[in-house]
Design a protein around this motif. Structure first.
Motif, PDB file in Angstrom:
ATOM      1  N   ASN A 249       0.800  -1.218   0.000  1.00 62.73           N
ATOM      2  CA  ASN A 249       0.000   0.000   0.000  1.00 62.73           C
ATOM      3  C   ASN A 249       0.838   1.276   0.000  1.00 62.73           C
ATOM      4  N   ASN A 250       2.094   1.170   0.428  1.00 65.00           N
ATOM      5  CA  ASN A 250       2.895   2.374   0.626  1.00 65.00           C
ATOM      6  C   ASN A 250       4.137   2.483  -0.253  1.00 65.00           C
ATOM      7  N   ILE A 251       4.507   1.403  -0.933  1.00 65.23           N
ATOM      8  CA  ILE A 251       5.670   1.450  -1.821  1.00 65.23           C
ATOM      9  C   ILE A 251       5.169   1.255  -3.248  1.00 65.23           C
ATOM     10  N   GLU A 252       5.301   2.284  -4.044  1.00 65.15           N
ATOM     11  CA  GLU A 252       4.729   2.281  -5.392  1.00 65.15           C
ATOM     12  C   GLU A 252       5.290   1.153  -6.252  1.00 65.15           C
ATOM     13  N   GLY A 253       4.385   0.426  -6.888  1.00 66.74           N
ATOM     14  CA  GLY A 253       4.768  -0.616  -7.832  1.00 66.74           C
ATOM     15  C   GLY A 253       5.188  -1.930  -7.198  1.00 66.74           C
ATOM     16  N   LEU A 254       5.082  -2.032  -5.863  1.00 67.90           N
ATOM     17  CA  LEU A 254       5.560  -3.237  -5.181  1.00 67.90           C
ATOM     18  C   LEU A 254       4.425  -4.213  -4.941  1.00 67.90           C
ATOM     19  N   ASN A 255       4.721  -5.510  -5.115  1.00 73.31           N
ATOM     20  CA  ASN A 255       3.756  -6.575  -4.828  1.00 73.31           C
ATOM     21  C   ASN A 255       4.472  -7.673  -4.041  1.00 73.31           C
ATOM     22  N   VAL A 256       4.227  -7.702  -2.735  1.00 74.48           N
ATOM     23  CA  VAL A 256       4.859  -8.693  -1.860  1.00 74.48           C
ATOM     24  C   VAL A 256       3.830  -9.764  -1.512  1.00 74.48           C
ATOM     25  N   THR A 257       4.193 -11.018  -1.712  1.00 73.86           N
ATOM     26  CA  THR A 257       3.334 -12.143  -1.350  1.00 73.86           C
ATOM     27  C   THR A 257       3.943 -12.863  -0.164  1.00 73.86           C
ATOM     28  N   ASN A 258       3.182 -12.940   0.935  1.00 67.30           N
ATOM     29  CA  ASN A 258       3.696 -13.699   2.083  1.00 67.30           C
ATOM     30  C   ASN A 258       3.309 -15.156   1.934  1.00 67.30           C
ATOM     31  N   THR A 259       4.211 -16.039   2.326  1.00 65.49           N
ATOM     32  CA  THR A 259       3.967 -17.466   2.154  1.00 65.49           C
ATOM     33  C   THR A 259       4.214 -18.211   3.455  1.00 65.49           C
ATOM     34  N   GLU A 260       3.425 -19.246   3.692  1.00 66.28           N
ATOM     35  CA  GLU A 260       3.581 -20.075   4.890  1.00 66.28           C
ATOM     36  C   GLU A 260       4.809 -20.960   4.742  1.00 66.28           C
ATOM     37  N   THR A 261       5.632 -21.015   5.786  1.00 65.25           N
ATOM     38  CA  THR A 261       6.857 -21.820   5.763  1.00 65.25           C
ATOM     39  C   THR A 261       7.087 -22.444   7.137  1.00 65.25           C
ATOM     40  N   GLY A 262       8.209 -23.137   7.250  1.00 56.28           N
ATOM     41  CA  GLY A 262       8.635 -23.679   8.540  1.00 56.28           C
ATOM     42  C   GLY A 262       9.395 -22.674   9.369  1.00 56.28           C
ATOM     43  N   ALA A 263       9.365 -21.397   8.969  1.00 58.30           N
ATOM     44  CA  ALA A 263       9.964 -20.266   9.692  1.00 58.30           C
ATOM     45  C   ALA A 263      11.480 -20.161   9.506  1.00 58.30           C
ATOM     46  N   SER A 264      12.186 -19.754  10.546  1.00 58.41           N
ATOM     47  CA  SER A 264      13.552 -19.234  10.465  1.00 58.41           C
ATOM     48  C   SER A 264      14.501 -19.998   9.548  1.00 58.41           C
ATOM     49  N   VAL A 265      14.762 -21.255   9.864  1.00 54.40           N
ATOM     50  CA  VAL A 265      15.770 -22.014   9.131  1.00 54.40           C
ATOM     51  C   VAL A 265      15.362 -22.201   7.672  1.00 54.40           C
ATOM     52  N   GLU A 266      14.101 -22.531   7.443  1.00 47.73           N
ATOM     53  CA  GLU A 266      13.634 -22.707   6.070  1.00 47.73           C
ATOM     54  C   GLU A 266      13.715 -21.400   5.285  1.00 47.73           C
ATOM     55  N   ASN A 267      13.360 -20.289   5.915  1.00 48.96           N
ATOM     56  CA  ASN A 267      13.400 -19.006   5.221  1.00 48.96           C
ATOM     57  C   ASN A 267      14.822 -18.635   4.804  1.00 48.96           C
ATOM     58  N   LEU A 268      15.761 -18.828   5.705  1.00 49.59           N
ATOM     59  CA  LEU A 268      17.155 -18.498   5.405  1.00 49.59           C
ATOM     60  C   LEU A 268      17.718 -19.404   4.308  1.00 49.59           C
TER      61      LEU A 268
END
Length: 332
Positions: A249-268
């Protein structure tokens, strides 16, 4: 007579099976230590190690905190260890259901051991945090932070992400969003490389940034990003969803999709492998990722950098009054 003999034999066999199963599952109290390969699991084992409690001294339940809380409520689990925001809704719900939740403090010696052997730091949960507390609780904390992929997050994008996290935090309705302030912005950043865009924003706001600055392998502003969060039953997923919406909503042209994961280790690991642009993580495994230690031994993450602090993740150890447990010292 034959029926009595068969009955007696069945009873004996049952007792033998119970004995064998008890030996296989460990002795002592039933303790929920978090899912396998999770940060909760790692810190739970470190905490028990600090008290000299070995694997044979308790029966480990490798559950997520929601399931563990159900086990505490049902009486099947004696103690549950979790890394949670404050106040934790799951603990408040457990108290509402049982009316006799007890939170255990860590001893000074245990805290010193944990600090010496990890990135966790002493933290005091004040008495007013939960209605059922009758004194402050001494424990340890880590920080939930945002890490970015230095192959996909340009300097300008890193600047905008950090800026929006702080300046638009009031649009976030999640309870933990109150921690996303300029005063807290660098908590959890110690010894991590910082994204140059984030560094520029924080220094413009008057903060002193001493972190090494990450090198970027990208120059163009990427419009579509993937944010790794955690499970839907935890804090990361709903909080990350709100952060993504605020960015969009606040950064023009940006589209961020959040995804479900196993959190910290998987994300890194996903950032390392080029499958993710942004990841929420506890700062302790982020340090391991950068240094190639712990879960990342032999699999160092060289393409990630700190963008901002999210909220403190506090170790909270709960039992029930009817368990009779006053301290982890009793489990030795």
């Amino acid at each position: 007579m034959r029926k009595k003999t068969l009955l007696f034999g069945s009873v004996v066999l049952g007792l033998i099976l119970i004995t064998v199963l008890s030996a296989c599952s460990g002795g002592g109290k039933n303790i929920a230590i978090g899912p396998p390969a999770s940060e909760t699991n790692s810190v739970s084992k470190l905490i028990l190690e600090a008290y000299g409690i070995g694997d044979d001294d308790y029966s480990a339940y490798q559950e997520g905190f929601a399931d563990a809380a159900d086990g505490v409520q049902d009486g099947n689990i004696d103690i549950s260890i979790g890394i949670l925001g404050l106040p934790a809704g799951s603990i408040e719900s457990l108290q509402a259901s049982t009316g006799d939740v007890k939170m255990l403090s860590l001893s000074d010696d245990a805290i010193a051991y944990i600090e010496e052997n990890s990135g966790y730091l002493r933290y005091t949960i004040t008495q007013d945090m939960y209605d059922f507390l009758d004194s402050d609780i001494e424990t340890v904390t880590a920080y939930a932070i945002l890490m970015g992929n230095t192959d996909t997050i340009s300097e300008e994008l890193g600047y905008e992400l950090a800026k929006s996290m702080v300046e638009n935090a009031s649009e976030n309705t999640h309870a933990q969003s109150e921690h996303m302030t300029l005063e807290n912005a660098l908590k959890g950043a110690e010894d991590l490389p910082i994204h140059p865009g984030a560094k520029r924003y924080y220094e413009e706001q008057g903060l002193t940034v001493n972190n090494p600055v990450a090198e970027l392998n990208v120059s163009e502003f990427k419009n579509d990003l993937i944010l790794g969060t955690g499970s839907q039953g935890g804090t990361y997923y709903p909080l990350g969803g709100e952060i993504a919406t605020i960015w969009n909503n606040n950064i023009e042209g940006l589209n961020v999709t959040n995804t479900e994961t196993g959190a910290s280790v998987e994300n890194l690991a996903s950032i390392r492998d080029g499958n993710m642009d942004l990841g929420m993580t506890v700062h302790v495994p982020a340090l391991d990722a950068i240094n190639g230690t712990g879960d990342f031994e032999g699999n160092q993450v060289t393409n990630t950098a700190f963008i901002g602090h999210i909220y403190p993740e506090v170790v909270q150890i709960v039992t029930r009054e009817n368990s009779g447990i006053e301290s982890l010292d009793e489990l030795k």
